[in-house]
Enzyme design. Structure first.
Site, PDB file in Angstrom:
ATOM      1  N   LYS A 163      -6.727 -58.403  44.502  1.00  0.00           N
ATOM      2  CA  LYS A 163      -6.712 -59.984  43.767  1.00  0.00           C
ATOM      3  C   LYS A 163      -7.393 -60.284  43.147  1.00  0.00           C
ATOM      4  O   LYS A 163      -8.520 -60.178  43.432  1.00  0.00           O
ATOM      5  CB  LYS A 163      -5.229 -60.696  44.798  1.00  0.00           C
ATOM      6  CG  LYS A 163      -4.611 -61.696  44.494  1.00  0.00           C
ATOM      7  CD  LYS A 163      -3.191 -60.513  44.017  1.00  0.00           C
ATOM      8  CE  LYS A 163      -2.977 -60.986  43.593  1.00  0.00           C
ATOM      9  NZ  LYS A 163      -0.975 -60.834  43.594  1.00  0.00           N
ATOM     10  N   ASP A 169       0.685 -62.728  38.194  1.00  0.00           N
ATOM     11  CA  ASP A 169       1.263 -62.287  39.367  1.00  0.00           C
ATOM     12  C   ASP A 169       1.643 -64.237  39.063  1.00  0.00           C
ATOM     13  O   ASP A 169       1.700 -64.641  37.527  1.00  0.00           O
ATOM     14  CB  ASP A 169       0.345 -62.671  40.509  1.00  0.00           C
ATOM     15  CG  ASP A 169       0.645 -63.285  41.883  1.00  0.00           C
ATOM     16  OD1 ASP A 169       1.521 -61.888  42.278  1.00  0.00           O
ATOM     17  OD2 ASP A 169       0.353 -64.215  41.524  1.00  0.00           O
ATOM     18  N   LYS A 172      -5.814 -52.397  43.023  1.00  0.00           N
ATOM     19  CA  LYS A 172      -5.102 -52.319  42.182  1.00  0.00           C
ATOM     20  C   LYS A 172      -4.532 -54.048  42.776  1.00  0.00           C
ATOM     21  O   LYS A 172      -3.748 -54.113  43.618  1.00  0.00           O
ATOM     22  CB  LYS A 172      -3.325 -51.393  41.890  1.00  0.00           C
ATOM     23  CG  LYS A 172      -2.542 -51.771  41.382  1.00  0.00           C
ATOM     24  CD  LYS A 172      -3.092 -51.502  39.693  1.00  0.00           C
ATOM     25  CE  LYS A 172      -1.767 -51.621  39.158  1.00  0.00           C
ATOM     26  NZ  LYS A 172      -2.318 -53.237  38.557  1.00  0.00           N
TER      27      LYS A 172
HETATM   28  P1  NDP Z   1       5.803 -66.429  38.054  1.00  0.00           P
HETATM   29  O1  NDP Z   1       5.302 -67.795  38.080  1.00  0.00           O
HETATM   30  O2  NDP Z   1       6.871 -66.050  37.164  1.00  0.00           O
HETATM   31  O3  NDP Z   1       7.408 -67.550  38.824  1.00  0.00           O
HETATM   32  C1  NDP Z   1       6.319 -68.708  39.707  1.00  0.00           C
HETATM   33  C2  NDP Z   1       7.585 -69.463  40.576  1.00  0.00           C
HETATM   34  O4  NDP Z   1       7.199 -69.769  41.999  1.00  0.00           O
HETATM   35  C3  NDP Z   1       7.784 -70.685  39.863  1.00  0.00           C
HETATM   36  O5  NDP Z   1       9.768 -71.215  39.707  1.00  0.00           O
HETATM   37  C4  NDP Z   1       7.196 -71.663  40.373  1.00  0.00           C
HETATM   38  O6  NDP Z   1       7.651 -72.926  40.350  1.00  0.00           O
HETATM   39  C5  NDP Z   1       7.676 -71.410  41.853  1.00  0.00           C
HETATM   40  N1  NDP Z   1       6.062 -72.084  42.231  1.00  0.00           N
HETATM   41  C6  NDP Z   1       4.882 -72.193  41.825  1.00  0.00           C
HETATM   42  N2  NDP Z   1       3.902 -72.397  42.552  1.00  0.00           N
HETATM   43  C7  NDP Z   1       4.484 -72.935  43.382  1.00  0.00           C
HETATM   44  C8  NDP Z   1       4.091 -73.707  44.408  1.00  0.00           C
HETATM   45  N3  NDP Z   1       2.990 -74.578  44.511  1.00  0.00           N
HETATM   46  N4  NDP Z   1       5.043 -74.863  45.307  1.00  0.00           N
HETATM   47  C9  NDP Z   1       6.824 -74.496  44.243  1.00  0.00           C
HETATM   48  N5  NDP Z   1       6.676 -73.472  43.635  1.00  0.00           N
HETATM   49  C10 NDP Z   1       5.896 -72.709  42.715  1.00  0.00           C
HETATM   50  O7  NDP Z   1       5.707 -66.177  39.653  1.00  0.00           O
HETATM   51  P2  NDP Z   1       6.576 -64.726  39.914  1.00  0.00           P
HETATM   52  O8  NDP Z   1       7.645 -64.736  39.836  1.00  0.00           O
HETATM   53  O9  NDP Z   1       5.533 -63.995  39.333  1.00  0.00           O
HETATM   54  O10 NDP Z   1       6.147 -64.542  41.544  1.00  0.00           O
HETATM   55  C11 NDP Z   1       6.089 -65.480  42.039  1.00  0.00           C
HETATM   56  C12 NDP Z   1       5.964 -64.899  43.627  1.00  0.00           C
HETATM   57  O11 NDP Z   1       6.215 -63.306  43.514  1.00  0.00           O
HETATM   58  C13 NDP Z   1       4.348 -65.169  44.982  1.00  0.00           C
HETATM   59  O12 NDP Z   1       3.893 -65.154  45.920  1.00  0.00           O
HETATM   60  C14 NDP Z   1       4.150 -63.863  43.796  1.00  0.00           C
HETATM   61  O13 NDP Z   1       2.195 -63.714  44.119  1.00  0.00           O
HETATM   62  C15 NDP Z   1       4.937 -62.714  44.027  1.00  0.00           C
HETATM   63  N6  NDP Z   1       4.957 -61.459  43.800  1.00  0.00           N
HETATM   64  C16 NDP Z   1       4.931 -60.559  42.153  1.00  0.00           C
HETATM   65  C17 NDP Z   1       4.929 -60.180  41.570  1.00  0.00           C
HETATM   66  C18 NDP Z   1       5.298 -59.676  40.825  1.00  0.00           C
HETATM   67  O14 NDP Z   1       5.098 -58.756  39.770  1.00  0.00           O
HETATM   68  N7  NDP Z   1       5.347 -60.685  39.470  1.00  0.00           N
HETATM   69  C19 NDP Z   1       4.754 -58.733  41.958  1.00  0.00           C
HETATM   70  C20 NDP Z   1       4.726 -58.841  44.561  1.00  0.00           C
HETATM   71  C21 NDP Z   1       5.189 -60.618  44.531  1.00  0.00           C
HETATM   72  P3  NDP Z   1       6.316 -73.779  38.908  1.00  0.00           P
HETATM   73  O15 NDP Z   1       7.640 -73.088  37.307  1.00  0.00           O
HETATM   74  O16 NDP Z   1       7.379 -75.502  38.813  1.00  0.00           O
HETATM   75  O17 NDP Z   1       5.997 -74.086  39.360  1.00  0.00           O
HETATM   76  O1  2IT Z   2       1.269 -59.386  44.537  1.00  0.00           O
HETATM   77  C1  2IT Z   2       1.667 -58.196  43.965  1.00  0.00           C
HETATM   78  O2  2IT Z   2       1.953 -57.126  44.634  1.00  0.00           O
HETATM   79  C2  2IT Z   2       1.433 -58.189  42.283  1.00  0.00           C
HETATM   80  N1  2IT Z   2       1.821 -59.614  41.910  1.00  0.00           N
HETATM   81  C3  2IT Z   2       1.815 -57.087  41.654  1.00  0.00           C
HETATM   82  C4  2IT Z   2       0.554 -56.447  41.598  1.00  0.00           C
HETATM   83  C5  2IT Z   2       0.310 -55.181  40.582  1.00  0.00           C
HETATM   84  O3  2IT Z   2      -0.475 -54.953  40.416  1.00  0.00           O
HETATM   85  O4  2IT Z   2       1.530 -54.707  39.304  1.00  0.00           O
END
Ligand code: NDP
Ligand code: 2IT
Length: 380
Positions: free
Chosen positions: A78, A118, A42
């Protein structure tokens, strides 16, 4: 150690697709099925040009421990691709997702491997991926992917889950120093899924988020971020964070600015790995930060974490603090298996209890191993 550091299976594949001009592109797809000791593999899929084996491996490794901390029956994985979704049309995104799934589907299954979103993968992409899986297999196997739309097997609260869960976790940390979010000034990096719902829950709990960012820069709004506008710009119109400025005269946009220089009580990195380094940590501590928690996966460098540990400020590591997303994915799988649907309030309550459980396990383990209040040691 020898067994856990070696992924059970690593898949790498070609993803050819055709753009709107008829030109053919080839990207590289990955899925690392790291560990299935506790349940089906997962973890999310990331579409970003920086994706490579190393990135997917560290995320998959973290995911094993994050998922086990939720106490739900999910293994760790992942995946993703070095595809850049920025500036692509809906049709190009659809064709890419279909091609990606045309290879990946053979490795998935509700009891085998269950991806989700993600960075760069939200409900639009999950919809295209699920649709292609359904076409190829001729099965409506809802539990094969999570983060689906609410009308075809998605769970309420999954969209909000990571951000809300992060804030619930921080709320538990704050209780240990007799504090709450009420009246606190917060800085949240990023402006994607995790950041947006972190802002929403902080505002519901009486805190004020004064800055958010994207990879081009940050905006600072001393009146507090206008959440409706943020959602409209990012979720509906898919625009850049600087487009906030024309709507609010008091707001400031800093291209390439460093968001961690802004004084705040609570700092929540919610964008990407290594976005907060030692110097950033020092300026946060100097400006009186009381709590930091990782909404993103490994956003703080090891040197930054040492600064926070030395300063004895509250620190919530990502594998604990951002576990609400994957936990709610597991709740989605549970609903899919039972062919049922829970309402928002019920599901949010479950999420809150899960986050409190994660916090309790980190906190108790930290005490047990002689590092009270060190939630990194506790989580690990
Ligand atoms: P999104 O794609 O929705 O948003 C990502 C955000 O981070 C955007 O604002 C983006 O800006 C910015 N960003 C991405 N890459 C970079 C970079 N290299 N440098 C600077 N800014 C960056 O992703 P999420 O919100 O889903 O994910 C954000 C973080 O949370 C990640 O680390 C992800 O692994 C983690 N995460 C996500 C989960 C989920 O359920 N979605 C669960 C747990 C953790 P821009 O638009 O300019 O690229
Ligand atoms: O980093 C994370 O935990 C996620 N992007 C969510 C993974 C998931 O299976 O919901």
């Amino acid at each position: 150690m020898e067994r856990i550091v070696e992924p059970e299976r690593q898949i790498v594949f070609r993803v050819p697709w055709v753009d709107d001009k008829g030109e053919i592109h080839v990207n590289r797809g990955f899925r690392i099925e790291f560990n299935s000791a506790l349940g089906p593999y997962k973890g999310g899929l990331r579409f970003h040009p920086s994706v490579n084996f190393g990135v997917i491996k560290f995320l998959g490794f973290e995911q094993i421990f994050k998922n086990s901390l939720t106490d739900l029956p999910i293994g760790g994985a992942k995946g993703g691709a070095d595809f850049d979704p920025k500036g692509k049309s809906d049709k190009e995104i659809m064709l890419f997702c279909q091609s990606f799934m045309t290879e990946l589907y053979r490795h998935l299954g509700e009891n085998t491997d269950v991806p989700a979103g993600d960075i760069g993968v939200g409900s639009r992409e999950i919809g295209y991926l699920f649709g292609q899986y359904k076409r190829i297999t001729n099965k409506f196997e809802a539990g094969v992917i999570t983060g689906k739309g609410l009308r075809y097997g998605g769970s309420s609260v999954r969209t909000e889950a990571t951000g809300y869960g992060l804030v619930f976790f921080v709320d538990e940390m704050l209780k240990t120093i007799n504090e709450t979010f009420e009246g606190k000034t917060c800085v949240v990096s990023g402006s994607g899924n995790v950041a947006i719902y972190t802002v929403e829950k902080i505002h519901q709990l009486g805190g004020k988020v004064i800055a958010v960012s994207d990879s081009d820069g940050y905006i600072y709004d001393k009146e507090g971020i206008d959440l409706d506008l943020l959602k409209q710009l990012k979720e509906v119109e898919r625009r850049r964070i600087k487009d906030y400025i024309p709507y609010h005269k008091q707001a400031i946009y800093k291209p390439n600015g460093n968001i961690w220089e802004i004084p705040c009580d609570i700092a929540l990195p919610c964008a990407t790995q290594n976005e907060l380094d030692e110097n950033d940590a020092e300026s946060l501590v100097k400006n009186g930060v009381i709590a930091i928690a990782e909404g993103a996966n490994m956003p703080c460098t090891p040197a930054a974490i040492r600064v926070f540990e030395k300063a004895k400020v509250l620190f919530g590591p990502g594998k604990a603090a951002n576990g609400g997303g994957v936990a709610t994915s597991a709740l989605e799988m549970e609903q899919n298996a039972g062919k049922t649907r829970w309402d928002f309030e019920y599901t949010e309550n479950k999420l809150k209890k899960i986050m409190q459980g994660i916090f309790r396990r980190c906190s108790q383990a930290a005490i047990e191993y002689g590092f009270p209040n060190n939630y990194i040691v506790g989580a690990n």
